[in-house]
Design a protein around this motif. Structure first.
Motif, PDB file in Angstrom:
ATOM      1  N   PRO A 137       0.801  -1.237   0.000  1.00 28.49           N
ATOM      2  CA  PRO A 137       0.000   0.000   0.000  1.00 28.49           C
ATOM      3  C   PRO A 137       0.823   1.272   0.000  1.00 28.49           C
ATOM      4  O   PRO A 137       0.298   2.344  -0.303  1.00 28.49           O
ATOM      5  CB  PRO A 137      -0.841  -0.127   1.282  1.00 28.49           C
ATOM      6  CG  PRO A 137      -0.148  -1.134   2.132  1.00 28.49           C
ATOM      7  CD  PRO A 137       0.526  -2.076   1.192  1.00 28.49           C
ATOM      8  N   TRP A 138       2.099   1.196   0.346  1.00 22.89           N
ATOM      9  CA  TRP A 138       2.943   2.405   0.381  1.00 22.89           C
ATOM     10  C   TRP A 138       3.766   2.579  -0.897  1.00 22.89           C
ATOM     11  O   TRP A 138       4.532   3.520  -1.013  1.00 22.89           O
ATOM     12  CB  TRP A 138       3.893   2.339   1.588  1.00 22.89           C
ATOM     13  CG  TRP A 138       4.723   1.080   1.632  1.00 22.89           C
ATOM     14  CD1 TRP A 138       5.872   0.812   0.928  1.00 22.89           C
ATOM     15  CD2 TRP A 138       4.470  -0.092   2.412  1.00 22.89           C
ATOM     16  NE1 TRP A 138       6.345  -0.440   1.213  1.00 22.89           N
ATOM     17  CE2 TRP A 138       5.507  -1.020   2.136  1.00 22.89           C
ATOM     18  CE3 TRP A 138       3.484  -0.439   3.335  1.00 22.89           C
ATOM     19  CZ2 TRP A 138       5.563  -2.269   2.739  1.00 22.89           C
ATOM     20  CZ3 TRP A 138       3.544  -1.681   3.933  1.00 22.89           C
ATOM     21  CH2 TRP A 138       4.575  -2.581   3.628  1.00 22.89           C
ATOM     22  N   PHE A 167      -3.365  11.378   7.215  1.00 27.20           N
ATOM     23  CA  PHE A 167      -2.114  11.756   6.558  1.00 27.20           C
ATOM     24  C   PHE A 167      -1.701  10.539   5.725  1.00 27.20           C
ATOM     25  O   PHE A 167      -1.334   9.506   6.268  1.00 27.20           O
ATOM     26  CB  PHE A 167      -1.048  12.124   7.581  1.00 27.20           C
ATOM     27  CG  PHE A 167      -1.604  12.861   8.786  1.00 27.20           C
ATOM     28  CD1 PHE A 167      -2.313  14.041   8.630  1.00 27.20           C
ATOM     29  CD2 PHE A 167      -1.443  12.355  10.065  1.00 27.20           C
ATOM     30  CE1 PHE A 167      -2.841  14.702   9.728  1.00 27.20           C
ATOM     31  CE2 PHE A 167      -1.957  13.006  11.171  1.00 27.20           C
ATOM     32  CZ  PHE A 167      -2.668  14.187  11.007  1.00 27.20           C
ATOM     33  N   ASP A 168      -1.742  10.636   4.398  1.00 23.39           N
ATOM     34  CA  ASP A 168      -1.747   9.457   3.531  1.00 23.39           C
ATOM     35  C   ASP A 168      -0.799   9.641   2.351  1.00 23.39           C
ATOM     36  O   ASP A 168      -0.742  10.709   1.745  1.00 23.39           O
ATOM     37  CB  ASP A 168      -3.186   9.251   3.036  1.00 23.39           C
ATOM     38  CG  ASP A 168      -3.375   8.040   2.149  1.00 23.39           C
ATOM     39  OD1 ASP A 168      -2.754   7.980   1.080  1.00 23.39           O
ATOM     40  OD2 ASP A 168      -4.153   7.154   2.523  1.00 23.39           O
ATOM     41  N   THR A 191      -4.529   9.763  11.797  1.00 21.31           N
ATOM     42  CA  THR A 191      -4.203   8.490  11.143  1.00 21.31           C
ATOM     43  C   THR A 191      -3.142   8.710  10.089  1.00 21.31           C
ATOM     44  O   THR A 191      -3.367   9.443   9.109  1.00 21.31           O
ATOM     45  CB  THR A 191      -5.448   7.859  10.500  1.00 21.31           C
ATOM     46  OG1 THR A 191      -6.406   7.530  11.509  1.00 21.31           O
ATOM     47  CG2 THR A 191      -5.079   6.593   9.742  1.00 21.31           C
ATOM     48  N   LEU A 192      -1.993   8.093  10.283  1.00 17.37           N
ATOM     49  CA  LEU A 192      -0.919   8.089   9.291  1.00 17.37           C
ATOM     50  C   LEU A 192      -0.985   6.744   8.576  1.00 17.37           C
ATOM     51  O   LEU A 192      -0.863   5.691   9.217  1.00 17.37           O
ATOM     52  CB  LEU A 192       0.432   8.285   9.971  1.00 17.37           C
ATOM     53  CG  LEU A 192       1.690   8.205   9.103  1.00 17.37           C
ATOM     54  CD1 LEU A 192       1.661   9.233   7.990  1.00 17.37           C
ATOM     55  CD2 LEU A 192       2.945   8.373   9.962  1.00 17.37           C
ATOM     56  N   GLN A 193      -1.181   6.755   7.251  1.00 15.15           N
ATOM     57  CA  GLN A 193      -1.385   5.496   6.543  1.00 15.15           C
ATOM     58  C   GLN A 193      -0.766   5.536   5.151  1.00 15.15           C
ATOM     59  O   GLN A 193      -0.479   6.588   4.601  1.00 15.15           O
ATOM     60  CB  GLN A 193      -2.878   5.187   6.425  1.00 15.15           C
ATOM     61  CG  GLN A 193      -3.660   6.195   5.609  1.00 15.15           C
ATOM     62  CD  GLN A 193      -5.158   5.941   5.623  1.00 15.15           C
ATOM     63  OE1 GLN A 193      -5.683   5.310   6.532  1.00 15.15           O
ATOM     64  NE2 GLN A 193      -5.857   6.429   4.601  1.00 15.15           N
ATOM     65  N   ASN A 226      -0.944   0.349   7.403  1.00 16.35           N
ATOM     66  CA  ASN A 226      -0.491   0.032   6.038  1.00 16.35           C
ATOM     67  C   ASN A 226       0.762   0.814   5.645  1.00 16.35           C
ATOM     68  O   ASN A 226       0.839   1.385   4.558  1.00 16.35           O
ATOM     69  CB  ASN A 226      -1.610   0.324   5.031  1.00 16.35           C
ATOM     70  CG  ASN A 226      -2.877  -0.415   5.349  1.00 16.35           C
ATOM     71  OD1 ASN A 226      -2.877  -1.621   5.600  1.00 16.35           O
ATOM     72  ND2 ASN A 226      -3.986   0.299   5.382  1.00 16.35           N
ATOM     73  N   SER A 227       1.734   0.819   6.534  1.00 15.68           N
ATOM     74  CA  SER A 227       2.924   1.642   6.308  1.00 15.68           C
ATOM     75  C   SER A 227       4.211   0.852   6.541  1.00 15.68           C
ATOM     76  O   SER A 227       4.215  -0.173   7.218  1.00 15.68           O
ATOM     77  CB  SER A 227       2.898   2.877   7.216  1.00 15.68           C
ATOM     78  OG  SER A 227       1.854   3.754   6.849  1.00 15.68           O
TER      79      SER A 227
END
Length: 616
Positions: A137-138, A167-168, A191-193, A226-227
């Motif tokens: 995902p990243w 924050f994506d 949320t950092l994703q 997802n990071s």
């Protein structure tokens, strides 16, 4: 604000109804109605656009701003003025060197990974950048890189939010702090994703220091999802907090992540992070660390925690290479190291460390190499561990080992032969619905252990590198498209179709060249692991007779070099093998040129209409 045609029709219809039914109110009622309607439409979401080096007002990609903070502040001002209820800032790909830490604003979500023409977040492109056959995902094709320039924290949510803010799609890198949090600081409802957090560092030499979370510092809540958290370090060098009383120096905890409160970390790869002390303090939790108070409130779900470490070069202790405290559900701990105790997860008290449905294997430390001070159930531990439902894993990968697909290549998915399949517990609070890859978490009747659920499928991707032809694939004669999920054990035939004048130059599988194969097909006999296949084309398949023109060049060999004379200076000249494949091309700098060729054989040398065939 513009009003579309449907809105106009709706207003006209409503106006007609009220004019007919309540005509005594006349224009006054219609005016009030329009005011209410238009006031409602202003609460739409606003988007501002940022491109590196741009100078616009941020109202569109064409008029993008170059200032991320200015856009964040501007959208927040609109929220506070009740013009909108929430907003977004879209940041195009590029490097953004920060002269100040980015301060996140409540209700203003930021998204990176754009090429700079998209009209939807879903249009952002992703690529299998590490060529492992899986689209993580990243892995954005167009990376938005926020750099702290090794001078400051990159991103900071300064307070708990009451509105969920995202924050994506960011790469957060080169953050620095002598306090907590060098890469990102996240708090409640932040949320950092879908992001990469890498190369962020805490370095502290203060007399009373205790420092946490070089990659991500999660302060009493927030979500990291997802990071990839990769290569971050927390280093503390103090010898004594109080030299007169001999109180030990500060500790370093959570090289990758530090969590407290109700923090949630889900579907993250946490790798090559380190906590280091050089004085008398302890180094704990190279990958992750959790606060001692209410530590089980911070949850890690479907996380792969591998290759992290702790080091204490002074007189302090180094324990918990993978993790210090917390609650872990369906996680995989592999190849973490500690200089003193517990290469894997560690806690002083079992009340602060709970592990379920997880795999702990291949970790290293002089004492208790796999884990120490943990409550563990329904998990697979190398050497075994007391607790309901636990199984004993052997030191080797096969047999009674975990049977990972390929641990040497960091592929910790399960083979069909793994004893960790169907061995967990379904009766777990917060059991996830999906696994690390986003597949359904329970395949069959019972959940698997670890971050990956075996589902009988293998991820396959394939692509052409550059141009010159196309690439297709079939399974049992049926065409598939990339990416695809293929049943384990199936035969896959990849077929390259060169365009006119080209030939297959190279096949690669998971980034490794398939030596000796320049045919138009490549076959995987029994697919067992995530696989990425690429093919590249080069000039070739030319008619050798086309080269044998008049005015032949003069060629000779010695000292393993091919020498050509009679060349025209400044003109292109080429060397082909007997199959017509181009093996060298350059501009003649003199009338005599020399070149080293890869192997001995027959070659054609050509410049313009002049050519010659020779044996090298």
């Amino acid at each position: 604000m513009k009003t579309n045609q449907n809105q106009i029709k709706n207003m006209n219809a409503v106006g007609s109804f009220f004019n007919k039914t309540f005509s005594m109110f006349g224009k006054t009622l219609m005016g009030l109605l329009l005011l209410v309607f238009l006031a409602g439409t202003t609460h739409a979401q606003t988007i501002r656009y940022v491109k590196s080096g741009a100078t616009g007002d941020g109202s569109s990609w064409a008029n993008a701003s170059g200032d991320i903070q200015e856009m964040l502040d501007g959208v927040r001002a609109m929220i506070e003025a009740e013009e909108i209820t929430s907003g977004q800032v879209w940041i195009a790909a590029g490097l953004y060197p920060l002269d100040a830490t980015l301060t996140m604003r409540e209700g203003v979500s930021i998204y990176g990974g754009f090429i700079g023409t998209e009209t939807s977040i879903d249009q952002r492109q992703k690529s299998d950048l590490n060529e492992n056959g899986v689209l993580e995902p990243w892995e954005f094709t167009n990376a938005t890189v926020l750099s702290g320039l090794t001078e400051r924290t990159v991103l900071n949510q300064t307070a708990a939010f009451t509105v969920e803010t995202t924050f994506d799609g960011l790469t957060i890198t080169r953050g620095y702090s002598d306090n907590n949090g060098a890469g990102a600081i996240i708090r409640l409802n932040g949320t950092l994703q879908n992001s990469i957090i890498t190369d962020n560092h805490i370095y502290n030499t203060a007399a009373t220091s205790e420092r946490f979370g070089a990659g991500v510092y999660m302060n009493n809540g927030g979500t990291l999802a997802n990071s990839l958290v990769f290569f971050n370090t927390a280093t503390v060098t103090t010898v004594y907090n109080n030299p007169e009383t001999g109180v030990p120096g500060g500790h370093a905890r959570g090289g990758g992540i530090y969590a407290s409160g109700t923090s949630l970390i889900i579907n993250c790869l946490i790798s090559l992070n380190f906590a280091i002390t050089e004085g008398t303090g302890n180094a704990e939790g190279g990958g992750v660390a959790v606060t001692s108070t209410s530590s089980l409130n911070s949850r890690f779900i479907n996380c792969v925690i591998v290759d992290n470490g702790v080091m204490a070069t002074g007189s302090g202790q180094a324990q918990g290479g993978a993790a210090r405290q917390g609650a872990y559900i369906n996680c995989t701990f592999v190849n973490n190291t500690a200089e003193d105790g517990a290469g894997g997860p560690y806690s002083i008290s079992a009340a602060n460390l709970n592990i379920v449905n997880s795999i702990i294997w291949g970790n290293e430390a002089p004492a208790n190499p796999q884990t120490s001070g943990a409550t563990i159930t329904y998990s697979a531990v190398q050497g075994g561990h007391e607790g309901e439902g636990n199984i004993n894993l052997a030191a080797g990968n096969t047999g009674t080992g975990p049977n990972f697909v390929d641990p040497m290549e960091d592929n910790y998915r399960l083979r069909s032969s793994s004893p960790c399949r169907n061995a967990g517990s379904n009766d777990v609070e917060n059991l996830p619905d999906i696994d690390f890859d986003g597949n359904a978490r329970i395949f069959g009747a019972i959940v698997d252990m670890g971050a990956f659920e075996w589902n009988g499928k293998v991820s396959v991707t394939f692509a052409v590198v550059g141009t010159g032809g196309t690439l297709s694939a079939t399974v049992d004669g049926t065409a598939i498209t990339s990416p695809a999920l293929v049943d384990e054990g199936k035969i896959i035939v990849f077929t390259a179709t060169p365009s006119e004048g080209n030939v297959v130059e190279e096949w690669k599988v998971n980034g490794e060249e398939v030596y000796g194969n320049t045919s138009n097909t490549y076959t995987v006999e029994s697919i067992a692991r995530a696989t990425a296949v690429t093919v590249s084309f080069g000039q070739g398949n030319a008619n050798i007779g086309d080269f044998l023109k008049t005015n032949p060049l003069l060629v000779w060999t010695n000292n393993n070099m091919l020498h050509v004379s009679g060349l025209t200076i400044g003109k292109l000249w080429s060397v082909y093998n007997i199959s017509g494949k181009l093996v060298y091309q350059g501009i003649a700098k003199s009338d005599v040129e020399s070149v080293s060729l890869p192997i001995h054989g027959m070659y054609i040398i050509q410049q313009g209409e002049s050519s010659v065939k020779t044996v090298f």
